[in-house]
Design an enzyme around this catalytic site. Structure first.
Site, PDB file in Angstrom:
ATOM      1  N   GLY A  99     -95.836  36.434   3.047  1.00 51.59           N
ATOM      2  CA  GLY A  99     -95.675  36.130   4.215  1.00 51.59           C
ATOM      3  C   GLY A  99     -94.315  36.439   5.092  1.00 51.59           C
ATOM      4  O   GLY A  99     -93.247  36.233   4.274  1.00 51.59           O
ATOM      5  N   LEU A 142     -89.043  32.196  -2.949  1.00 48.19           N
ATOM      6  CA  LEU A 142     -88.792  31.149  -3.965  1.00 48.19           C
ATOM      7  C   LEU A 142     -87.844  31.717  -5.073  1.00 48.19           C
ATOM      8  O   LEU A 142     -87.812  32.607  -5.330  1.00 48.19           O
ATOM      9  CB  LEU A 142     -90.241  31.148  -4.776  1.00 48.19           C
ATOM     10  CG  LEU A 142     -91.580  30.747  -4.259  1.00 48.19           C
ATOM     11  CD1 LEU A 142     -92.471  30.706  -5.245  1.00 48.19           C
ATOM     12  CD2 LEU A 142     -91.491  29.357  -3.735  1.00 48.19           C
ATOM     13  N   LYS A 166     -93.764  43.158 -10.293  1.00 47.01           N
ATOM     14  CA  LYS A 166     -93.020  41.855 -10.159  1.00 47.01           C
ATOM     15  C   LYS A 166     -92.604  41.830 -11.863  1.00 47.01           C
ATOM     16  O   LYS A 166     -91.736  41.123 -11.978  1.00 47.01           O
ATOM     17  CB  LYS A 166     -93.767  40.954  -9.513  1.00 47.01           C
ATOM     18  CG  LYS A 166     -93.991  41.323  -7.864  1.00 47.01           C
ATOM     19  CD  LYS A 166     -94.587  40.122  -7.368  1.00 47.01           C
ATOM     20  CE  LYS A 166     -94.918  40.682  -5.890  1.00 47.01           C
ATOM     21  NZ  LYS A 166     -96.076  39.436  -5.175  1.00 47.01           N
ATOM     22  N   ASP A 222     -99.141  45.967  -7.980  1.00 46.86           N
ATOM     23  CA  ASP A 222     -98.146  45.367  -7.395  1.00 46.86           C
ATOM     24  C   ASP A 222     -97.373  43.936  -8.094  1.00 46.86           C
ATOM     25  O   ASP A 222     -96.353  43.749  -8.441  1.00 46.86           O
ATOM     26  CB  ASP A 222     -98.633  44.759  -5.864  1.00 46.86           C
ATOM     27  CG  ASP A 222     -97.376  44.267  -5.037  1.00 46.86           C
ATOM     28  OD1 ASP A 222     -96.508  44.869  -4.737  1.00 46.86           O
ATOM     29  OD2 ASP A 222     -97.434  43.187  -4.616  1.00 46.86           O
ATOM     30  N   ALA A 226     -91.317  36.141  -2.867  1.00 46.61           N
ATOM     31  CA  ALA A 226     -90.851  36.131  -1.688  1.00 46.61           C
ATOM     32  C   ALA A 226     -89.426  35.377  -1.923  1.00 46.61           C
ATOM     33  O   ALA A 226     -88.489  35.538  -2.699  1.00 46.61           O
ATOM     34  CB  ALA A 226     -91.576  35.441  -0.718  1.00 46.61           C
TER      35      ALA A 226
END
Ligand code: ADP
Ligand code: ASP
Ligand code: MG
Length: 832
Positions: free
Chosen positions: A809, A625, A694, A690, A623
């Protein structure tokens, strides 16, 4: 006591289009000062209709009767709506007499099959006679009905304004006109004089006109004759705008212009005011206001002498205009070099043919002269030039006369650019960025105008590009959002809250003008009110059409375009290449585009580079970060990454942070799902796929080349449960609890803990799997759903660099996308 000064108005055709318009005009006049003169245009499109009658009559007499009948119907309707029968009778009688005259003249034209200029002028001028008579009668009627004691006088400008037609157009004969004015306006210390626009007489006493749109000129002549305090030109826009609002949606009102600026804008095509309007007003320093009949309380524009000390350096230009349909003529020949008088012969020949040249440009080598003329004269010009230089063409001193039609001139205008470096650079820079080819350039030594000749088809795009270059912040971005779901909707909300501050503090102007779901879209010209985007979407949604969506976001009139893809869709990711090709920047938390095959990745980035499009995707890993950013900084400053290890799935982090063997693993999966920590189908997380994507993104960021199959992924979805419903999966999961428990027990026996970890190393190897780690490992002590990444590099070897924190989130993901949008703006240039 001296009389109060006259206030002179002019109402354009759109302001007197119908009965309602006449009422509006009367309201404005009756609320005005005691001494007013009002110049009136013909009702909208009336002059066109009259001129069409002449053209029609040149071909046949058949069109005359129906044409006149249509005018009659329109005029009668307005007269009857405005006046009681007794008052309308004399107006309609004069009208019928004029129509009878017009019929005779048109019949004559149709017999000769050609109209003399005089006949054409006579017919064209009826429109002003009719509208002004009707207005005078209506004002008189209003005064009678409202018991106002206000004298109303109708004046036929053919008895007032005398002109002589010369090379520069109609020139006012001031002395006789002044004598006429004294007579015609005599005995009016107060009252309203209604004067016909557009028409005049010549010195022989014959009727003539002041040229198309000439009523503006009439009003300033009347203003000068009456030494008016001011002249107000009423039209259908709020003032002189920085560009034609029909072509440049961003155009803004210019509050103050000098006569020279207005003249330059008008000459170069701003139809709102006729170029000749200025001269008479300038002679007496009478200010001219442009105002909107349909919005009379708006302040409008003021045109006047320069006000010392007004205007700031940032007012580099006042407006952008274009003259369309011009032809560019290029005369080329080595024989012209150093030969004096070539230009004189050239322009002399054109002058003798009565052709006015709009723009001239000659390179200092004198090898060629290039000039622009109205396209309708193109053929004649070629003939005139060839004739003037017959000998030189035969003898080869002049090699070519090249005429290119289908051109436009686009000009930026403003007194402020005199002595200001960089205006030309900005102008041509914006045209260049928009991919518009410039064929010729001219700048007058007044430095009030820079003009460029371009292709006619590009003129609207050029206007928009140049306008945005000067008027909008360089950081104005047209934004389209795809996928207004969790992350997308949160982003819109964050943008709504911050937009005002970003504009104020950083000149950043983010305009979300398009939103697409998987089946529908909303496209808006102006920015969507983000506080109410759902309502706007409901009201304006239409079926999704990607091609239109893309074209809309990449608007010509806005400097930059970006698409934000908040979907997780492969189909949307497949469009990025098209977007890059259109010069659209892409920002996304969607991993699909750059975590597939290596070949696809290479193609994607090559296209982005080739089209100068930015591709920003910090939020695809952890996200908001700073994972990708950190990795890039290390790389770009010459560090070498040796390995990366991390927990890049908030879900898997949570499961193993909580799982301590006291409760079965399946129970924790269900609990995590209930708390919203997993995908609706927890297998999407448990499969590790998933996470693997990444890792692929990070690997490629490190410079490794790998295919998805090169990542060894340990799926936590038990064999046999890969397919089937979520409910069946959750029901079957407890059967596998014992297996997970055994892994935990084994780890514990070695004093270790279980974590689902991804690893990458420069020497090869990419794994995503459940591992037993030492109990004092950095990954052992994490907050519930936190992500963590450890970079081991040459610089950070003994003590690796760690990035840790909430990695999922909607709020943090949206904030990360927002940050990418700001990063994009920072690349795009300084704030103005
Ligand atoms: P009128 O009938 O009142 O004389 P015009 O149609 O001649 O009105 O002129 C007004 C129109 O000029 C506006 O409606 C607008 O579309 C057009 N226009 C072109 N350039 C400009 C500009 N720079 N500023 C304002 N209006 C412009
Ligand atoms: N009616 C004339 C025209 O249409 C003059 C004017 O409206 O200014 O050209
Ligand atoms: Mg006009």
């Amino acid at each position: 006591m001296t009389d109060t000064k006259w206030l002179v108005h002019k109402f354009g055709g759109t302001s007197v289009a119908d009965a309602d318009c006449f009422r509006r005009v009367a309201d404005i006049l009756l609320a005005g000062p005691p001494r007013q003169a009002v110049v009136v245009s013909a009702m909208a499109k009336m002059t066109d209709a009259l001129l069409n009658l002449v053209t029609g009559a040149e071909k046949s007499s058949a069109s005359i009767a129906p044409g006149l009948e249509a005018l009659k119907t329109r005029y009668r309707a307005a007269a009857m709506a405005l006046l009681p029968v007794a008052a309308s009778a004399p107006v309609l009688e004069s009208f019928d007499r004029d129509v009878a005259d017009a019929r005779d003249v048109l019949q004559a034209v149709s017999l000769v099959r050609s109209a003399a200029d005089r006949s054409r002028d006579l017919i064209a001028g009826f429109g002003e006679l009719w509208s002004s008579r009707l207005l005078a009668a209506f004002l008189a009627e209003r005064c009678r009905a409202e018991s106002r004691d206000m004298p109303i006088r109708w004046i036929d400008a053919r008895e007032l304004i005398v002109v002589e037609h010369g090379e520069l157009g109609p020139a006012v004969q001031w002395e006789v006109s002044q004598t006429n004015a004294r007579r015609l306006f005599a005995g009016m210390p107060r009252g309203i004089a209604v004067v016909t626009g557009f028409i005049a007489s010549d010195q022989a006493g014959l009727y003539t006109t002041l040229g198309r749109n000439g009523s503006d000129y009439s009003s300033s002549i009347v203003g000068a004759l009456l030494d008016a305090s001011e002249i107000v030109i009423w039209t259908d826009v709020d003032g002189v705008m920085s560009a034609d609002p029909n072509r440049v949606p961003e155009a803004a009102i210019i509050r103050d212009l000098t006569y020279n600026e207005a003249m330059e804008l008008a000459y170069f095509g701003a139809k709102v005011i006729h170029p000749q309007t200025m001269t008479p007003a300038v002679l007496r320093s009478i200010p001219i206001y442009i105002k909107n009949t349909f919005n009379p309380s708006a302040p409008g524009s003021r045109i006047g002498p320069p006000v010392p000390g007004s205007g700031t350096a940032s007012d580099q230009i006042k407006g952008v205009t274009s003259v369309d349909d011009v032809a560019l003529v290029n005369l080329e020949g080595t024989g012209m070099i150093g030969v004096p008088g070539t230009a004189d012969r050239l322009f002399g020949a054109l002058r003798n043919a009565g052709i006015s040249v709009i723009l001239i440009s000659q390179a200092s080598s004198e090898h060629s002269i290039c000039f622009a003329v109205p396209a309708r004269h193109a053929a004649q010009v070629e003939q005139v030039v060839r004739q003037a230089f017959t000998l030189e063409l035969q003898q080869g001193q002049i090699q070519s006369v090249d005429v290119k039609t289908g051109c436009s001139i686009i000009a930026v205008v403003g007194d402020g650019m005199a002595g200001l470096p960089g205006v030309a650079a900005k102008f041509f820079g914006t045209l260049g960025n928009a991919g518009i080819n410039v064929r010729a350039i001219a700048q007058g030594s007044s430095e009030r105008n820079i003009s460029a000749v371009i292709d006619r088809q590009e003129s609207t795009r050029a206007l928009r590009a140049a306008h945005s270059g000067f008027y909008l912040s360089a950081k104005t971005i047209s934004v389209g959002l795809v996928g207004p779901g969790n992350v997308g909707a949160t982003l819109l909300q964050q943008l709504a809250e911050q937009a005002g501050r970003l504009t104020r503090e950083f000149g950043l102007d983010l305009r979300v003008r398009a939103i697409a779901t998987s089946s529908e879209m909303l496209l808006t010209e102006r920015a969507i009110d983000l506080g109410r985007w759902r309502e706007a979407f409901e009201a304006g949604r239409q079926p999704l059409d990607w091609a239109r969506f893309e074209r809309h976001v990449k608007a010509d009139h806005l400097p930059h375009a970006a698409l934000v893809d908040c979907s997780a869709s492969q189909a949307v990711a497949d469009r990025y290449i098209d977007w890059f090709r259109a010069g659209i920047h892409v920002i996304t938390p969607n991993k699909k585009a750059h975590s597939g095959s290596q070949a696809g990745y290479d193609r994607l980035f090559a296209e982005a580079r080739a089209h100068n499009a930015s591709f920003l995707y910090e939020t695809t890993v952890g996200a908001a970060l700073p994972v990708i950013g950190t990795l890039r900084d290390l790389n770009q400053t010459g560090d070498e990454i040796i390995s990366i290890e991390g927990i890049l799935s908030g879900t898997l982090a949570y499961l193993f942070n909580v799982y301590d063997g006291r409760r079965p693993f399946s129970e924790i999966v269900v609990e995590a799902r209930d708390k919203g920590y997993t995908e609706p189908d927890p297998r999407d997380d448990l499969s590790g796929m998933d996470f693997a994507r990444k890792l692929i993104i990070l690997a490629r960021e490190m410079g490794l080349r790998l295919e998805p199959r090169d990542v060894q992924v340990e799926s936590l979805v038990p064999h046999g449960l890969e397919a089937g419903s979520v409910a069946d999966f959750l029901a079957a999961l407890p059967r596998f609890d014992a297996g997970v428990q055994a892994r935990l027990d084994a780890a514990r026996r070695d004093g270790k803990i279980l974590r689902y970890v991804g690893r990458l190393s420069r020497s090869g190897g990419a794994t995503v799997r459940l591992e037993a780690l030492p109990a004092d490992h950095a990954f052992a002590h994490m907050n519930l759903t936190d992500n963590i990444v450890r970079f081991e590099s040459r610089r950070y070897s003994a003590n690796p660099l760690v990035v840790q924190g909430p990695g999922a989130g909607p709020a943090v993901t949206a904030a990360g996308v927002f940050a990418d949008l700001l990063r994009l703006a920072a690349y795009l240039g300084p704030a103005r």
